[in-house]
Write a protein that holds these residues in place. Sequence first.
Motif, PDB file in Angstrom:
ATOM      1  N   GLY A 130       0.802  -1.219   0.000  1.00  0.00           N
ATOM      2  CA  GLY A 130       0.000   0.000   0.000  1.00  0.00           C
ATOM      3  C   GLY A 130       0.828   1.257   0.000  1.00  0.00           C
ATOM      4  O   GLY A 130       0.372   2.318  -0.445  1.00  0.00           O
ATOM      5  N   THR A 174       0.114   4.782  -2.080  1.00  0.00           N
ATOM      6  CA  THR A 174      -0.252   5.853  -1.154  1.00  0.00           C
ATOM      7  C   THR A 174       0.792   6.954  -1.138  1.00  0.00           C
ATOM      8  O   THR A 174       0.464   8.142  -1.250  1.00  0.00           O
ATOM      9  CB  THR A 174      -0.438   5.271   0.260  1.00  0.00           C
ATOM     10  N   ALA A 177      -1.726  11.727   2.766  1.00  0.00           N
ATOM     11  CA  ALA A 177      -1.684  10.285   2.496  1.00  0.00           C
ATOM     12  C   ALA A 177      -2.890   9.581   3.099  1.00  0.00           C
ATOM     13  O   ALA A 177      -3.504   8.707   2.476  1.00  0.00           O
ATOM     14  CB  ALA A 177      -0.388   9.693   3.040  1.00  0.00           C
ATOM     15  N   ALA A 204      -6.407   7.651   1.073  1.00  0.00           N
ATOM     16  CA  ALA A 204      -6.859   6.284   1.303  1.00  0.00           C
ATOM     17  C   ALA A 204      -8.238   6.250   1.960  1.00  0.00           C
ATOM     18  O   ALA A 204      -9.038   5.354   1.686  1.00  0.00           O
ATOM     19  CB  ALA A 204      -5.845   5.547   2.167  1.00  0.00           C
ATOM     20  N   GLU A 246      -4.507  -0.104   0.671  1.00  0.00           N
ATOM     21  CA  GLU A 246      -4.274   1.299   0.991  1.00  0.00           C
ATOM     22  C   GLU A 246      -4.181   1.468   2.512  1.00  0.00           C
ATOM     23  O   GLU A 246      -4.863   0.772   3.273  1.00  0.00           O
ATOM     24  CB  GLU A 246      -5.404   2.160   0.435  1.00  0.00           C
ATOM     25  N   TRP A 247      -3.381   2.430   2.957  1.00  0.00           N
ATOM     26  CA  TRP A 247      -3.169   2.611   4.387  1.00  0.00           C
ATOM     27  C   TRP A 247      -4.455   3.001   5.107  1.00  0.00           C
ATOM     28  O   TRP A 247      -4.735   2.522   6.206  1.00  0.00           O
ATOM     29  CB  TRP A 247      -2.095   3.675   4.615  1.00  0.00           C
TER      30      TRP A 247
END
Length: 630
Positions: A399, A403, A525, A529, A544-545
């Motif tokens: 991720g 990201t 970031a 996400a 994704e984070w």
Amino acid sequence: MPVSPAGGSPAALRRLARGGAPTLLWRALLAATLVGGIGLLPWLSRTDPALTVLKARSVERDPTPEALRAVRDELGLDDGPLTLLGRWLGGLLHGDAGQSWISGTDALPSATQALGVSLLLMAGALAAAVGTAAAVCARTLWLGSRRRLGERTPGGTMTAVLAALPEFLLASVSASVIGVQLGWLPALGWYGPQWMVLPSLALGLPAGAVLGRMLDDLLPAAFAEPWALAAAARGVPPRSVARQALRRSLPGLLPNLGLFVVGLTGGSVAVEQIFDIPGLGRLTLRAALAQDLPVLQTGTLALVLLAAAVGVVARLTARWLIGPALRDGALHSLHRPTPPAPRTLPLLYGTLLLAVIGLGLPRDPLVLNTAVRLQAPSAAHPFGTDALGRDILARIAHGALNTLALALAVSVTALVTGVLLGLLPRLSGPLVDTVNAVPPVLVALLVTGIAGSGPWTPALAVAAVAWSPLATHTSALLQQERATTHLTATRALGAGPWYLLTHELLPAILPPVARHALLRLPGIALSLAALGFLGLGARPPSPEWGLLLAENQPYAERAPWAVLAPAAVLALLGALAVTAAGGVRRPRLPRRLQRSGAAPAERQGRPVEREPSALEPLPTPVLISPTDTT
């Protein structure tokens, strides 16, 4: 003699009046465009408004053609969006904002009540933010007031951790641990002052960390100004010196503080959802999802008016603090050339982040193994597993590629856009207030309606609003730099506008604004996400984070490592960004220019009569603070 905010003279007042009318017209045009765009939202999203309203009223009711026709006739949808918008505006002139398409209640009382709740929550969050900012700056204030401050103060790691923690993570952890498990404070509802504490802390701690870091960046230069040196030499109490240093540094921060105030009011959607708070952010989000246009337009208009009022108050307060110095051009620059910062901490944090990514990339982030679901960290799974048995280290590493790349691209775009628009404050001021009044989720819905849903939708939505604090910061610094004695002397020695912009203003403004942009990198970031989790971009099982945090949040009590691992990596990114920002400094002048002291006009090849060098600070009355009136 009293000093007016515009400088005191009738001519200045007339210039202010002439400049205020176009600004007011531009602000009204932006507000009308925003409200009109929201009115077109159902049609931009290419969905049937009647179907959405029918489902919002009753999920079990079948959308038969007769039922849809009844909804269209009731709401007048066949008349088109422009006719509906005209009716709403016409009623607004008479104090009637229409009725909710879902509940049938009046929209104006609902929006007013929700605004009151959000303002109360904002006041509590602002108090928490001010306390956090004071804690961040306490060491610098103590050292600076006692003349023990060097070129810069070390630290910033804890600030980075606080600034990088997502609000919804703080809210969910505090609600489950402090509210449910320990029972110290109530976690759900809105019934009194006790219910304000946890959501105020969840909102105020990250905002205060960012504000405190920005203020801590300005204080060392304020303590190094001639008035502070003279005050210390005359034995002025350190508390008085610290208070004047705060007054000197706050004007550059007040516009961004105004943005935080509006963002805490309308952008606290996740916190209001977690704590079940009937605020304006949650009201507008639910209205947007249900396409309840009267409520959505009324709530958005309330946020736009609030943003305009807060922006005016912030600008007037900044002018009150240092207005006479701005008028007389008696300021010193707070952004002096300084040596580069040590690179030990950025290298350490960067190495740790690369190590996490490097260890996780060889692993498969999508393989499922329900036999090891929610397994604690071990040799096989260093960060543990999630609810589906997937390796968390692998998902974090994979991720990170998307990201971080998107976050960096959006940050660079926001920096360039913010600086360019910040150099035009009359254009960008009303635009910033309008953009900042719109909750990020609503911006994402508008972008989705225009550009469609896809992997680039979150980037477009975040980029549409990420430039506004940087533009505000640029405008505030530009106003103060133009009022410095150094720039006045340089202009008097023959320097033209282009030389002043490229050799004096931009070198002073770009480093602090770039540090500000780096400080916001972890938040960008996370925003990217998080919008993907809402279905406006990347969707599960994408690693994704923000998706990792949101997916594992329900299991925080049983498997805390599933939430702590991605949160720790995000905090590591914040620490890297903040410590790397310390190296973005205005470079010292070359030694040959320091020795020669050549005037700007001479360096451009134009002979001038010898004057004192523009590179040397002009004499300043030693006992007069830059904020004292004349």
